[in-house]
Structure formats: structure tokens, C-alpha cells
Design a protein around this motif. Structure first.
Motif, mmCIF file in Angstrom:
data_model
loop_
_atom_site.group_PDB
_atom_site.id
_atom_site.type_symbol
_atom_site.label_atom_id
_atom_site.label_comp_id
_atom_site.label_asym_id
_atom_site.label_seq_id
_atom_site.Cartn_x
_atom_site.Cartn_y
_atom_site.Cartn_z
ATOM 1 N N PRO A 77 -7.590 -3.389 -0.495
ATOM 2 C CA PRO A 77 -7.446 -2.036 0.044
ATOM 3 C C PRO A 77 -6.361 -1.265 -0.714
ATOM 4 O O PRO A 77 -5.292 -1.807 -1.000
ATOM 5 C CB PRO A 77 -7.041 -2.268 1.502
ATOM 6 C CG PRO A 77 -7.562 -3.624 1.828
ATOM 7 C CD PRO A 77 -7.455 -4.411 0.566
ATOM 8 N N ASP B 186 -11.069 -6.444 -5.810
ATOM 9 C CA ASP B 186 -10.358 -5.286 -5.271
ATOM 10 C C ASP B 186 -9.698 -5.641 -3.947
ATOM 11 O O ASP B 186 -10.176 -6.505 -3.200
ATOM 12 C CB ASP B 186 -11.319 -4.124 -5.034
ATOM 13 C CG ASP B 186 -11.816 -3.517 -6.341
ATOM 14 O OD1 ASP B 186 -11.076 -3.586 -7.338
ATOM 15 O OD2 ASP B 186 -12.929 -2.980 -6.347
ATOM 16 N N LYS C 222 -7.415 -4.918 7.765
ATOM 17 C CA LYS C 222 -8.267 -3.833 7.294
ATOM 18 C C LYS C 222 -7.469 -2.727 6.618
ATOM 19 O O LYS C 222 -8.009 -1.962 5.821
ATOM 20 C CB LYS C 222 -9.077 -3.252 8.461
ATOM 21 C CG LYS C 222 -10.119 -4.214 9.018
ATOM 22 C CD LYS C 222 -10.931 -3.555 10.109
ATOM 23 C CE LYS C 222 -11.995 -4.520 10.639
ATOM 24 N NZ LYS C 222 -12.807 -3.893 11.719
ATOM 25 N N GLU C 223 -6.184 -2.629 6.966
ATOM 26 C CA GLU C 223 -5.368 -1.561 6.378
ATOM 27 C C GLU C 223 -3.908 -1.993 6.315
ATOM 28 O O GLU C 223 -3.509 -2.991 6.929
ATOM 29 C CB GLU C 223 -5.498 -0.276 7.188
ATOM 30 C CG GLU C 223 -5.096 -0.411 8.645
ATOM 31 C CD GLU C 223 -5.349 0.851 9.448
ATOM 32 O OE1 GLU C 223 -4.719 0.993 10.510
ATOM 33 O OE2 GLU C 223 -6.154 1.690 9.007
ATOM 34 N N TRP C 224 -3.119 -1.238 5.552
ATOM 35 C CA TRP C 224 -1.692 -1.529 5.391
ATOM 36 C C TRP C 224 -0.922 -1.144 6.646
ATOM 37 O O TRP C 224 -1.236 -0.158 7.308
ATOM 38 C CB TRP C 224 -1.140 -0.764 4.196
ATOM 39 C CG TRP C 224 -1.681 -1.235 2.878
ATOM 40 C CD1 TRP C 224 -2.867 -0.880 2.310
ATOM 41 C CD2 TRP C 224 -1.060 -2.157 1.986
ATOM 42 N NE1 TRP C 224 -3.035 -1.527 1.106
ATOM 43 C CE2 TRP C 224 -1.928 -2.310 0.878
ATOM 44 C CE3 TRP C 224 0.138 -2.867 1.994
ATOM 45 C CZ2 TRP C 224 -1.634 -3.145 -0.203
ATOM 46 C CZ3 TRP C 224 0.435 -3.695 0.924
ATOM 47 C CH2 TRP C 224 -0.442 -3.834 -0.153
ATOM 48 N N HIS D 285 -4.780 2.007 -6.550
ATOM 49 C CA HIS D 285 -5.636 0.821 -6.607
ATOM 50 C C HIS D 285 -4.825 -0.471 -6.537
ATOM 51 O O HIS D 285 -3.728 -0.552 -7.092
ATOM 52 C CB HIS D 285 -6.458 0.827 -7.893
ATOM 53 C CG HIS D 285 -7.591 1.799 -7.881
ATOM 54 N ND1 HIS D 285 -8.470 1.958 -8.911
ATOM 55 C CD2 HIS D 285 -7.997 2.675 -6.924
ATOM 56 C CE1 HIS D 285 -9.355 2.877 -8.610
ATOM 57 N NE2 HIS D 285 -9.083 3.334 -7.410
#
Length: 417
Positions: A193, A191, A241-243, A178
Motif C-alpha cells: 500500500p 507492491d 489494509k492501510e497505514w 509507491h
């Protein structure tokens, strides 16, 4: 016939003696290879509520200096202490709770102190705030219930604090992937991603508009990770949207300082290996494993390639929030160093190190009031502050004992390097 039986019985005795001797030798080799096989001392490095097995006898608890049989050296209990100037320290208002393996972020004249162990069986789930102007603990608020309690990665942009991964719960429980962002003005959490996989105590920094997370320990809490991810962030918002996968760090492991100065990213010190959960323990009871503490320093350059810089004066770990930037240098307070070569006990660090960023040279610029690891450091108006951590047993015994919440400060005057 009698002589034949006597010869056979004599031969049998020699065979048995030989097998016994071989077994003893094998046992000695095993013990020397795995000096932390026993888990009886696993809690000693966390909390003084778990006494040393020999604590009933002061004579047994005292570690006697011994000669190295090979080199004839005297191996002192204060192994690896380095000379440095004594500083005048003022004791300030104590933290509301003692903390080990907590986290801290400074924003202007406020030090936000997060989470951490109170004891090996108790972890904190709130934030305390220290105000350097008034020199008081001025606020307290809760963390999200899903947020890790120790071994956190954390960094700020001056208002928002980005928090990634870490250990969830006491003892040696598992990590969480998390991630969160805290607005320090509104005290609201959001929060982000999750990391691709959970990590313990990864090196974490903001650099060139991206949140970078590097190294740390893998899911078993022991195996070093070399993974490096980043994600674009701005004003508390995530833009990707993502690592994204980046260049792996040359050496993995947790408990390192990670600093950005003048558009350069530095990763300093750390270790390979850590305590692990005892197999089949229902409470994830900690069990000691071999750890290798190192002095390595790396810098990420313009080409996104890692460069090796001059190492620290001695190996140093548990320093992820133990640093401050002062007069074009990085100052690091306390930590842990290599084990004592004979007793194999953990040795705490009592020095303050300075890394000159123009000359790339290290110096010892002072001594702490005592040796201590996982210090939470801030610098304000010429004063170097630290709070929390785990201190030594006394001037002559650098092994860990009491988890503390004390706050200290010293006037630190460092010339421009």
C-alpha cells in the motif's frame, strides 16, 4: 532666487545619497539572510562534472583561512574536523557504478546496494550485490520501473527488504508514495500500500511487527515532515489494509540513521531543508536552499513516547545507510555537518562515530580514508565496509567533489561498551 535653487539642489543630492545608502544596507541584510539565494552552485554538491565557476584559476578556488573579525579566531577550511585514531584501510573491488544518495541493506554476508545518482542528470534503476565472503560484486538485477531512484526509506527482516517512497528521477524531481517489498531469495518484487503522502528520505525501520516510516522532507523537497506512520508486516506480506498514524517525531527532516537494537528504536542526526527544484525549470534543476544540520538523537520507548538522548559529537546528516551495529553500539561513518561559518560551503564528515547503547555516550573511534557523505555501510567478520557516496576535494578541502563507487574496509575492534 539663485541661493534658493542651490539649497534645493543640495537638499536633493543629500536625499538621493540617503536613499542609495538605505538600499545598499537593505541589500546587504538580504544577502546575509539568504546566503544560498543563487542557484549557480546547485550542482556542485552533487557531481564534479559541474565545475566550480572559478575552476580556471587555482588561486581563486583555494579558500584562504581568515580571521573572524568579532572573536579573532582562525576559521580553518577543515572546519569541524574532530580528532580520532587513524585506521588502516584496504581498498576492495569497486562498485560497478558510482552512487550518491543510494541505499543499502545487509543480509548476512551480502550487501544489496540500490539505485542512487550516477550524475545529477543520471539515476540508477538496478541493484548491485556485494558478497563479503568472496569480496566480490556477485550479482545485479533491475528494480521496478515505478520505484524511486534516491532518497529511499528501506529496511529488512532478514530475507525481505521493504522499500518506501523516495525521489523519482534525476535533478530535484518530485517524490513518489509507491512502496515495494523484495524477496531477496527469489529476486521477486511485490507492491505494498502506498504511503498516505510522498516523502523524501524518511527514517524507516521494522519494530514490533510493524513497518515504521517517520519524518523526511515533504513534497516540495525542503519542508521537514514530522509525520509517523506504521503498517503491520510479516514474511513479506502486509497484514493491514492501510497505514496507521503514530506519535509524530519531535523534529522532522531527511537523511537520518534509524536503528532498532534490543527492542528500542533510535533516530539519529539529520537535517531540516534541502535542495529544491528551480521554479519553472522543465528539468527540475536543483537550486540550493538553506539547510540546518543537527545532532539530535531520539528513542521511542515502550509507551510509544519519544525520549531525547545525548546528541552526536557534532551535527551529522546524509547517514541513513551509513551505520552498523557492532558490540552493543551503533557505528556511523561519514556524512555532512554544518556549513563553513564564512564560506557557507557544505562540509563533509570524515569521522567514524560510536554510540555506546548501555552508557548512552558517544566517541570518535576512527577516521575514514577521506571525508565522504551517503556512505553505504556493512559489517562482516570483524571488518567495517563502506562503498559509494561523494568524497571531499582533498585533505585540506572538506567540500564535496567526486561521486564514487569505491569499496573500502578496515578491521574494527571495539570493546563491549
Amino acid at each position: 532666487m539663485g541661493r534658493g535653487k542651490h539649497r534645493k539642489s543640495t537638499k536633493l543630492v543629500f536625499v538621493c545619497v540617503g536613499l542609495l545608502g538605505a538600499a545598499l544596507i537593505a541589500d546587504l541584510l538580504w544577502a546575509s539572510t539568504f546566503p544560498y539565494k543563487s542557484s549557480s552552485s546547485s550542482t556542485l554538491a552533487f557531481n564534479s562534472n559541474y565545475p566550480h565557476p572559478s575552476s580556471n584559476s587555482s588561486a581563486k578556488e583555494e579558500v584562504t583561512d581568515k580571521k573572524d573579525g568579532v572573536h579573532g579566531r582562525i576559521l580553518s577550511k577543515t572546519f569541524a574536523d574532530l580528532p580520532g585514531p587513524q585506521l588502516k584501510w584496504d581498498r576492495m573491488s569497486e562498485s560497478p557504478v558510482p552512487r550518491l544518495d543510494g541505499a543499502a541493506i545487509q543480509i548476512k554476508d551480502q550487501l544489496f546496494v540500490f539505485a542512487g545518482y550516477g550524475t545529477i542528470d543520471l539515476v540508477h534503476s538496478h541493484v548491485d550485490v556485494y558478497n563479503f565472503t568472496s569480496n566480490t560484486w556477485s550479482a545485479r538485477f533491475d528494480m521496478p520501473k515505478e520505484m524511486a531512484h534516491s532518497h529511499l526509506g528501506m529496511v529488512t527482516d532478514g530475507r525481505y527488504i521493504y522499500i518506501v517512497t523516495g525521489q523519482y528521477g534525476p535533478q530535484c524531481r518530485g517524490p513518489t508514495a509507491h512502496t515495494f517489498v523484495l524477496d531477496t531469495k527469489t529476486k521477486k518484487w511485490q507492491d505494498m500500500p502506498p504511503l498516505p503522502v510522498p516523502r523524501y528520505a524518511p527514517a524507516t525501520q521494522l519494530w514490533r511487527g510493524r513497518l515504521h516510516v517517520m519524518g523526511g522532507s515533504k513534497e516540495n523537497r525542503y519542508t521537514p515532515g514530522v509525520d509517523h506512520w506504521s503498517i503491520a508486516v510479516k514474511d513479506g506480506r502486509v497484514l493491514d489494509k492501510e497505514w496507521r498514524t503514530e506519535m509524530p517525531i519531535p523534529r522532522g527532516g531527511p537523511h537520518r540513521a534509524c536503528v532498532v537494537v534490543d527492542d528500542r528504536l533510535y533516530v539519529i542526526g539529520g537535517q531540516e531543508g534541502d535542495f529544491m527544484a528551480k521554479p519553472n525549470s522543465p528539468i527540475f534543476k536543483c537550486s540550493r536552499r538553506n539547510e540546518v544540520v543537527y545532532s539530535d538523537v531520539y528513542m521511542l520507548d515502550d509507551e510509544m513516547k519519544w525520549k531525547v538522548l545525548p546528541p552526536m559529537p557534532k551535527p551529522d546528516s546524509h547517514i541513513e545507510f551509513a551505520w552498523a551495529v557492532v558490540n552493543n553500539s551503533i557505528v556511523i561513518a561519514g556524512g555532512t555537518t554544518e556549513k563553513h561559518p564564512e564560506t557557507k560551503k557544505m562540509i563533509l564528515v570524515g569521522e567514524i562515530f560510536q554510540f555506546h547503547l548501555d552508557t548512552m555516550k558517544w566517541a570518535v573511534v576512527g577516521k575514514l580514508p577521506y571525508r565522504v557523505k551517503t556512505t553505504l555501510v556493512g559489517f562482516w567478520d570483524g571488518w567495517l565496509y563502506f562503498t559509494s557516496g561523494q568524497r571531499d576535494r582533498g585533505p585540506d578541502d572538506p567540500t564535496p567533489k567526486k561521486v564514487i563507487g569505491e569499496m573500502w574496509r578496515t578491521k574494527l575492534s571495539l570493546p563491549l561498551s
